[in-house]
Design a protein around this motif. Structure first.
Motif, PDB file in Angstrom:
ATOM      1  N   LYS A 123     103.111   6.693 -63.107  1.00 41.90           N
ATOM      2  CA  LYS A 123     103.857   7.754 -62.431  1.00 41.90           C
ATOM      3  C   LYS A 123     104.897   7.159 -61.490  1.00 41.90           C
ATOM      4  O   LYS A 123     106.023   7.663 -61.386  1.00 41.90           O
ATOM      5  CB  LYS A 123     102.902   8.646 -61.646  1.00 41.90           C
ATOM      6  N   LEU A 124     104.507   6.073 -60.815  1.00 42.60           N
ATOM      7  CA  LEU A 124     105.413   5.418 -59.871  1.00 42.60           C
ATOM      8  C   LEU A 124     106.659   4.910 -60.591  1.00 42.60           C
ATOM      9  O   LEU A 124     107.795   5.133 -60.132  1.00 42.60           O
ATOM     10  CB  LEU A 124     104.687   4.261 -59.192  1.00 42.60           C
ATOM     11  N   SER A 125     106.470   4.237 -61.697  1.00 38.86           N
ATOM     12  CA  SER A 125     107.607   3.717 -62.464  1.00 38.86           C
ATOM     13  C   SER A 125     108.444   4.850 -63.037  1.00 38.86           C
ATOM     14  O   SER A 125     109.679   4.757 -63.095  1.00 38.86           O
ATOM     15  CB  SER A 125     107.116   2.802 -63.587  1.00 38.86           C
ATOM     16  N   MET A 126     107.804   5.920 -63.471  1.00 38.91           N
ATOM     17  CA  MET A 126     108.530   7.064 -64.020  1.00 38.91           C
ATOM     18  C   MET A 126     109.439   7.684 -62.961  1.00 38.91           C
ATOM     19  O   MET A 126     110.613   7.996 -63.227  1.00 38.91           O
ATOM     20  CB  MET A 126     107.554   8.120 -64.527  1.00 38.91           C
ATOM     21  N   LEU A 127     108.935   7.852 -61.750  1.00 32.23           N
ATOM     22  CA  LEU A 127     109.733   8.433 -60.664  1.00 32.23           C
ATOM     23  C   LEU A 127     110.943   7.564 -60.347  1.00 32.23           C
ATOM     24  O   LEU A 127     112.050   8.068 -60.118  1.00 32.23           O
ATOM     25  CB  LEU A 127     108.866   8.596 -59.407  1.00 32.23           C
ATOM     26  N   LYS A 128     110.724   6.261 -60.351  1.00 34.13           N
ATOM     27  CA  LYS A 128     111.840   5.347 -60.063  1.00 34.13           C
ATOM     28  C   LYS A 128     112.891   5.410 -61.160  1.00 34.13           C
ATOM     29  O   LYS A 128     114.100   5.496 -60.899  1.00 34.13           O
ATOM     30  CB  LYS A 128     111.295   3.925 -59.904  1.00 34.13           C
ATOM     31  N   ILE A 129     112.461   5.384 -62.417  1.00 37.33           N
ATOM     32  CA  ILE A 129     113.393   5.364 -63.553  1.00 37.33           C
ATOM     33  C   ILE A 129     114.198   6.663 -63.640  1.00 37.33           C
ATOM     34  O   ILE A 129     115.419   6.643 -63.840  1.00 37.33           O
ATOM     35  CB  ILE A 129     112.633   5.118 -64.866  1.00 37.33           C
ATOM     36  N   LEU A 130     113.543   7.788 -63.458  1.00 36.17           N
ATOM     37  CA  LEU A 130     114.191   9.078 -63.659  1.00 36.17           C
ATOM     38  C   LEU A 130     115.003   9.559 -62.458  1.00 36.17           C
ATOM     39  O   LEU A 130     116.030  10.220 -62.626  1.00 36.17           O
ATOM     40  CB  LEU A 130     113.144  10.135 -64.015  1.00 36.17           C
ATOM     41  N   TYR A 131     114.548   9.247 -61.250  1.00 37.27           N
ATOM     42  CA  TYR A 131     115.154   9.877 -60.072  1.00 37.27           C
ATOM     43  C   TYR A 131     115.640   8.910 -58.982  1.00 37.27           C
ATOM     44  O   TYR A 131     116.493   9.313 -58.176  1.00 37.27           O
ATOM     45  CB  TYR A 131     114.151  10.846 -59.425  1.00 37.27           C
ATOM     46  N   LEU A 132     115.124   7.696 -58.934  1.00 41.09           N
ATOM     47  CA  LEU A 132     115.394   6.839 -57.782  1.00 41.09           C
ATOM     48  C   LEU A 132     115.862   5.439 -58.185  1.00 41.09           C
ATOM     49  O   LEU A 132     115.199   4.437 -57.901  1.00 41.09           O
ATOM     50  CB  LEU A 132     114.140   6.737 -56.911  1.00 41.09           C
ATOM     51  N   PRO A 133     117.008   5.345 -58.844  1.00 46.68           N
ATOM     52  CA  PRO A 133     117.506   4.017 -59.226  1.00 46.68           C
ATOM     53  C   PRO A 133     117.832   3.147 -58.016  1.00 46.68           C
ATOM     54  O   PRO A 133     117.889   1.924 -58.135  1.00 46.68           O
ATOM     55  CB  PRO A 133     118.783   4.349 -60.022  1.00 46.68           C
ATOM     56  N   GLU A 134     118.031   3.779 -56.849  1.00 50.32           N
ATOM     57  CA  GLU A 134     118.322   3.013 -55.633  1.00 50.32           C
ATOM     58  C   GLU A 134     117.179   2.078 -55.240  1.00 50.32           C
ATOM     59  O   GLU A 134     117.384   1.102 -54.519  1.00 50.32           O
ATOM     60  CB  GLU A 134     118.594   3.953 -54.450  1.00 50.32           C
ATOM     61  N   LEU A 135     115.970   2.380 -55.740  1.00 48.23           N
ATOM     62  CA  LEU A 135     114.791   1.570 -55.395  1.00 48.23           C
ATOM     63  C   LEU A 135     114.555   0.433 -56.398  1.00 48.23           C
ATOM     64  O   LEU A 135     113.459  -0.123 -56.442  1.00 48.23           O
ATOM     65  CB  LEU A 135     113.548   2.459 -55.341  1.00 48.23           C
ATOM     66  N   GLY A 136     115.596   0.112 -57.158  1.00 47.89           N
ATOM     67  CA  GLY A 136     115.446  -0.877 -58.232  1.00 47.89           C
ATOM     68  C   GLY A 136     114.853  -2.202 -57.779  1.00 47.89           C
ATOM     69  O   GLY A 136     113.851  -2.657 -58.327  1.00 47.89           O
ATOM     70  N   LYS A 137     115.432  -2.831 -56.776  1.00 51.80           N
ATOM     71  CA  LYS A 137     114.970  -4.146 -56.337  1.00 51.80           C
ATOM     72  C   LYS A 137     113.575  -4.062 -55.716  1.00 51.80           C
ATOM     73  O   LYS A 137     112.689  -4.867 -56.044  1.00 51.80           O
ATOM     74  CB  LYS A 137     115.949  -4.734 -55.314  1.00 51.80           C
ATOM     75  N   GLU A 138     113.391  -3.120 -54.807  1.00 54.59           N
ATOM     76  CA  GLU A 138     112.105  -2.989 -54.117  1.00 54.59           C
ATOM     77  C   GLU A 138     110.981  -2.681 -55.104  1.00 54.59           C
ATOM     78  O   GLU A 138     109.873  -3.228 -54.984  1.00 54.59           O
ATOM     79  CB  GLU A 138     112.195  -1.888 -53.059  1.00 54.59           C
ATOM     80  N   HIS A 139     111.287  -1.826 -56.080  1.00 54.59           N
ATOM     81  CA  HIS A 139     110.272  -1.472 -57.080  1.00 54.59           C
ATOM     82  C   HIS A 139     109.945  -2.683 -57.960  1.00 54.59           C
ATOM     83  O   HIS A 139     108.770  -2.928 -58.271  1.00 54.59           O
ATOM     84  CB  HIS A 139     110.772  -0.314 -57.938  1.00 54.59           C
ATOM     85  N   SER A 140     110.972  -3.428 -58.338  1.00 55.05           N
ATOM     86  CA  SER A 140     110.748  -4.621 -59.165  1.00 55.05           C
ATOM     87  C   SER A 140     109.908  -5.653 -58.423  1.00 55.05           C
ATOM     88  O   SER A 140     109.030  -6.288 -59.021  1.00 55.05           O
ATOM     89  CB  SER A 140     112.092  -5.232 -59.579  1.00 55.05           C
ATOM     90  N   ASP A 141     110.187  -5.822 -57.146  1.00 58.70           N
ATOM     91  CA  ASP A 141     109.395  -6.769 -56.343  1.00 58.70           C
ATOM     92  C   ASP A 141     107.927  -6.344 -56.295  1.00 58.70           C
ATOM     93  O   ASP A 141     107.015  -7.185 -56.402  1.00 58.70           O
ATOM     94  CB  ASP A 141     109.951  -6.851 -54.924  1.00 58.70           C
TER      95      ASP A 141
END
Length: 209
Positions: A123-141
């Protein structure tokens, strides 16, 4: 007497002819002037019609632009509300998955059962991919640390299985392996701080928009 009459008639004819000529000229001049003025009136009328048509088109275009702007503003506002909602969902889902890592470790190493959301990471990855591309680096880390944590859990499970195969009565992970746990938690805390700061930054942009 006759000469007088003839003279009078001659003068009358002359003046009559002159009058008729002047009348003809006046009529011609008036007709020409009327025609010119009529043409001017027709041209002005056509110009007014054109101006009125252009004005109507301008009003229509203005209304269309106004409608587009209103719809754009409404859509932008809806997107802001949606992003805020998904931002909150992401943060809550992140906290859930961070706790889940400890649950998964205890479940794998110590057979301690927990009721937790086993799909929180997806769910966390889905939210980032669909709605929050700004969190790309932080999510990848976070995903890198998450993967490192799960590999550590898998290594501990392999250690337990090998002990079981060797016939050890109480198989368990070594203390050296467990010493890695606080280090992984520290890395997770760094990820948490970075994500919270980024979420706060995105939320601030939404508030001042």
């Amino acid at each position: 007497m006759m000469d007088v009459v003839i003279t009078i008639l001659t003068i009358a004819v002359m003046f009559g002819g002159y009058a008729l000529k002047r009348l003809h000229e006046s009529v011609s001049t008036y007709s020409k002037s009327f025609g010119e003025e009529s043409g001017k009136i027709d041209a002005t009328t056509r110009k007014l019609d054109d101006i009125q048509e252009q004005l109507a088109q301008s009003v229509e275009i203005t209304e269309s632009i106004k409608k587009d702007i209103e719809q754009g503003a409404w859509r932008e506002r809806e997107l802001e509300l949606l992003k805020r909602e998904k931002l909150e969902a992401y943060l809550m889902c992140y906290y859930t998955e961070k706790e889940n890592l400890t649950h998964k470790m205890r479940e794998a190493f110590f057979k301690v059962e927990h009721q937790y959301d086993r799909e929180a990471d997806s769910k966390l990855s889905m939210l980032k991919i669909l709605y929050l591309p700004e969190l790309g680096k932080e999510h990848s880390d976070f995903l890198r640390v998450h993967s490192e944590f799960m590999c550590w859990v898998a290594d501990g499970q392999i250690m337990i299985v090998e002990q079981m195969r060797a016939g050890k009565p109480v198989p368990q992970v070594s203390s050296e392996h467990m010493d890695i746990y606080p280090k992984l938690l520290a890395k997770l805390n760094v990820c948490t701080l970075a994500i919270e700061e980024k979420v706060q930054e995105i939320g601030h942009k939404i508030n001042v928009a």
